[in-house]
Write an enzyme that holds these catalytic residues in place. Structure first.
Site, PDB file in Angstrom:
ATOM      1  N   ASP A  19      -6.187   0.604   0.461  1.00 46.23           N
ATOM      2  CA  ASP A  19      -6.288   0.999   1.868  1.00 46.23           C
ATOM      3  C   ASP A  19      -7.648   0.520   2.379  1.00 46.23           C
ATOM      4  O   ASP A  19      -8.357  -0.220   1.692  1.00 46.23           O
ATOM      5  CB  ASP A  19      -6.101   2.520   2.026  1.00 46.23           C
ATOM      6  CG  ASP A  19      -7.364   3.280   1.660  1.00 46.23           C
ATOM      7  OD1 ASP A  19      -8.203   2.727   0.899  1.00 46.23           O
ATOM      8  OD2 ASP A  19      -7.551   4.403   2.144  1.00 46.23           O
ATOM      9  N   LYS A  63       0.837  -1.201   0.000  1.00 44.26           N
ATOM     10  CA  LYS A  63       0.000   0.000   0.000  1.00 44.26           C
ATOM     11  C   LYS A  63       0.875   1.255   0.000  1.00 44.26           C
ATOM     12  O   LYS A  63       0.739   2.132  -0.846  1.00 44.26           O
ATOM     13  CB  LYS A  63      -0.934   0.012   1.215  1.00 44.26           C
ATOM     14  CG  LYS A  63      -1.925   1.164   1.173  1.00 44.26           C
ATOM     15  CD  LYS A  63      -2.512   1.493   2.521  1.00 44.26           C
ATOM     16  CE  LYS A  63      -1.670   2.523   3.227  1.00 44.26           C
ATOM     17  NZ  LYS A  63      -2.256   3.111   4.419  1.00 44.26           N
TER      18      LYS A  63
END
Ligand code: SF4
Length: 218
Positions: A148, A129
């Site tokens: 996310d 991420k």
């Protein structure tokens, strides 16, 4: 096999329509973290775990005026660093990761954030991420889809993945979204997750995606 291919094709068509509508709804959507350099973006992204970007943006001006680059962050007094980032939560772990990452950047990458996914993933506290955010926004490199908490929740609700693990969700999304739009997708899903498709109470009545969403409650 033929029905699997058909399913994927129809998901792709739906994904493109979702993206089109979200681009219209959030034309200027961009990364909401404030930063002046790749290392500052890396640090801000580490701080944003389990915290809002708004809160991170309140903390980083003080942090970066005191410790502006990888060298300064790596050599910072740990207690002072923890105090500066305390309000973002999990501050002990975040301070450890920030210093570990910056130390490695100084020792192994000449003080510059590496631009390859494999190298970024060797930094403490950096998973896909964070690496995707840094690659896309600091260097304009699209290696994957940032997943996310908002992207995860919305992609599941929209029926585009049944996976729970972010890496598997990312893999599913990479098959559906054209590569040039990978970060456009994430950013707009994040905006929509904050404004409409909230974790506790999605506002399906006022959602532009309702007719495309198998989870819509109307
Ligand atoms: S229709 Fe409801 S569940 Fe589906 S994306 Fe919109 S707000 Fe979320």
């Amino acid at each position: 096999m033929a029905s699997l291919t058909r399913k994927l094709a129809s998901k792709k068509v739906r994904s493109l329509e979702i993206l089109l509508r979200l681009k219209r709804l959030y034309p200027d959507a961009t990364c909401s973290l404030t930063y002046d350099s790749p290392v500052q973006l890396l640090v801000a992204t580490i701080l944003s775990a389990q915290c809002t970007d708004e809160r991170v943006n309140k903390v980083t001006p003080g942090l970066f005026s005191r410790f502006p680059d990888a060298q300064a962050l790596a050599g910072a007094n740990r207690e002072e660093l923890e105090t500066l980032i305390r309000s973002t939560g999990f501050y002990r772990n975040k301070a450890k990761n920030i210093q570990g990452a910056c130390d490695k950047i100084v020792r192994e990458f000449g003080g510059k954030v590496p631009q390859r996914m494999e190298e970024l993933l060797t930094l403490p506290g950096v998973a896909r991420k964070t690496a995707n955010v840094v690659l896309a926004h600091a260097f304009g490199i699209l290696e994957g889809v940032t997943v996310d908490t908002h992207v995860k929740r919305l992609s599941q609700r929209l029926g585009l993945t049944t996976q729970k693990d972010p890496v598997r969700i990312e893999r599913d999304l990479m098959k559906l979204i054209p590569q040039p739009d990978w970060e456009n997708w994430s950013i707009r899903l994040i905006y929509h997750g904050r404004a409409v498709c909230k974790a506790r109470k999605p506002d399906c009545q006022n959602c532009v995606l309702a007719d495309l969403c198998p989870s819509a409650e109307l």
